[in-house]
Design a protein around this motif. Structure first.
Motif, PDB file in Angstrom:
ATOM      1  N   ASP A  96       0.775  -1.186  -0.082  1.00  0.00           N
ATOM      2  CA  ASP A  96      -0.415  -0.007  -0.133  1.00  0.00           C
ATOM      3  C   ASP A  96       0.490   0.905  -0.315  1.00  0.00           C
ATOM      4  O   ASP A  96       1.808   0.986   0.782  1.00  0.00           O
ATOM      5  N   PRO A  98       2.486   4.966   1.238  1.00  0.00           N
ATOM      6  CA  PRO A  98       2.464   5.896   2.325  1.00  0.00           C
ATOM      7  C   PRO A  98       0.766   6.693   2.785  1.00  0.00           C
ATOM      8  O   PRO A  98       0.679   7.007   1.815  1.00  0.00           O
ATOM      9  N   GLU A  99       0.380   6.716   3.583  1.00  0.00           N
ATOM     10  CA  GLU A  99       0.136   7.535   4.002  1.00  0.00           C
ATOM     11  C   GLU A  99       0.123   9.191   4.451  1.00  0.00           C
ATOM     12  O   GLU A  99       1.591   9.404   4.363  1.00  0.00           O
ATOM     13  N   THR A 100      -0.378  10.080   2.881  1.00  0.00           N
ATOM     14  CA  THR A 100      -0.210  11.330   3.033  1.00  0.00           C
ATOM     15  C   THR A 100      -1.379  12.030   2.464  1.00  0.00           C
ATOM     16  O   THR A 100      -2.124  11.606   2.743  1.00  0.00           O
ATOM     17  N   ARG A 102      -3.467  13.871   1.108  1.00  0.00           N
ATOM     18  CA  ARG A 102      -4.814  13.718  -0.506  1.00  0.00           C
ATOM     19  C   ARG A 102      -5.592  14.738  -1.489  1.00  0.00           C
ATOM     20  O   ARG A 102      -6.226  15.371  -0.291  1.00  0.00           O
ATOM     21  N   TYR A 114      -2.486  12.338  -4.959  1.00  0.00           N
ATOM     22  CA  TYR A 114      -2.021  12.115  -3.784  1.00  0.00           C
ATOM     23  C   TYR A 114      -0.462  12.430  -3.593  1.00  0.00           C
ATOM     24  O   TYR A 114       0.636  12.987  -4.584  1.00  0.00           O
ATOM     25  N   GLY A 162      -9.483  12.910   6.679  1.00  0.00           N
ATOM     26  CA  GLY A 162      -8.228  12.405   7.622  1.00  0.00           C
ATOM     27  C   GLY A 162      -7.437  12.569   6.671  1.00  0.00           C
ATOM     28  O   GLY A 162      -5.795  11.889   6.850  1.00  0.00           O
ATOM     29  N   ALA A 163      -6.753  13.000   5.205  1.00  0.00           N
ATOM     30  CA  ALA A 163      -5.514  13.653   4.593  1.00  0.00           C
ATOM     31  C   ALA A 163      -5.089  14.754   4.106  1.00  0.00           C
ATOM     32  O   ALA A 163      -4.550  15.195   3.178  1.00  0.00           O
ATOM     33  N   VAL A 168      -2.196  15.929   8.170  1.00  0.00           N
ATOM     34  CA  VAL A 168      -1.255  14.594   7.678  1.00  0.00           C
ATOM     35  C   VAL A 168      -0.144  15.094   6.877  1.00  0.00           C
ATOM     36  O   VAL A 168       0.056  16.094   6.105  1.00  0.00           O
ATOM     37  N   ALA A 171       4.333  12.237   2.669  1.00  0.00           N
ATOM     38  CA  ALA A 171       5.351  10.978   2.897  1.00  0.00           C
ATOM     39  C   ALA A 171       6.143  11.326   1.593  1.00  0.00           C
ATOM     40  O   ALA A 171       5.941  12.177   0.557  1.00  0.00           O
TER      41      ALA A 171
END
Length: 250
Positions: A96, A98-100, A102, A114, A162-163, A168, A171
């Motif tokens: 997956d 990475p959380e970044t 968006r 992204y 949440g992004a 956040v 990444a």
């Protein structure tokens, strides 16, 4: 576009500037630069200039220069052209993302942007660079940013829940993605060679020096060459060298 939305665009541009991202004006309800401007070449973090711009044209959409100018690389997934499917296949192979940060396209069909941290050396922009429907906005390009209005739907671009960049951190580009984005510059010159080429032990220094020479002839600077050699060493040398040298001597 109402007065509130116009104010939000100005506030967004000022916020991006505060993050070190360089905003500039796009035409109202459009993805193209404002007529009479120089597009992302005008992009700045100077707040006085930004306020003047939106005073002159309050309806202007917000663009952000990508690449080293703003220290960001944006991967755009376009589901109309298979971007979501391409991304699923890549994640199945490499894991997956990475959380970044968006953002969601105002097209309202699932298009996602992204945001990643720029690696510090040249990354080429272009459509389908990671496969069908996955476009890369890096050096020499720009991205349409929230809360701009999409030209066809009239809907806002927005940050994914949440992004948000306030919540956040950016990444780094995953190693496999960085390798894919640089392999056209560092890969074999012959089209007859396969995509899984490697540089074996005993040929690593010579191979990397050959690549460095090729990059110099393409007008890359030393910082860019060092970064590209680092990626090549990590993913193509078997085994990787403990240190990559971009100088003319091994």
């Amino acid at each position: 576009m109402n007065a509130t939305t116009s104010t939000l665009n100005l506030l967004a541009a000022l916020t991006y500037a505060g993050r070190g991202w360089r905003p500039f004006r796009l035409a109202p309800r459009a993805k193209v630069p404002l007529k009479g401007s120089h597009g992302f070449k005008d992009a700045t973090t100077d707040t006085a200039t930004i306020r003047t711009w939106w005073d002159e044209e309050p309806r202007a959409n917000v663009g952000i220069a990508t690449g080293e100018l703003s220290n960001i690389v944006v991967i755009e997934s376009d589901p109309r052209n298979g971007g979501d499917e391409t991304l699923r296949d890549l994640e199945a192979e490499h894991g997956d993302l990475p959380e970044t940060v968006r953002a969601l396209s105002g097209r309202q069909d699932g298009g996602t942007h992204y945001y990643f941290r720029h690696p510090g050396f040249y990354i080429k922009s272009g459509a389908d660079r990671l496969g069908p429907g996955l476009d890369v906005k890096a050096d020499g390009a720009y991205v349409v940013a929230p809360p701009s209005i999409h030209p066809k739907t009239g809907k806002e671009y927005e940050w994914d829940a949440g992004a948000h960049p306030a919540d956040v951190p950016l990444a780094d580009l995953p190693d496999w993605m960085l390798a894919r984005l640089t392999e056209t510059k560092t890969g074999p010159a012959s089209t007859s060679e396969t995509d899984d080429w490697t540089i074996p032990e005993g040929q690593r220094n010579a191979g990397l020096l050959s690549i460095a020479g090729r990059l110099r002839r393409q007008a890359f600077n030393e910082e860019e060459i060092a970064g590209l050699l680092l990626v090549t060493n990590r993913h193509r040398c078997v085994p990787p060298l403990p240190e990559v040298k971009s100088s003319a001597s091994p």
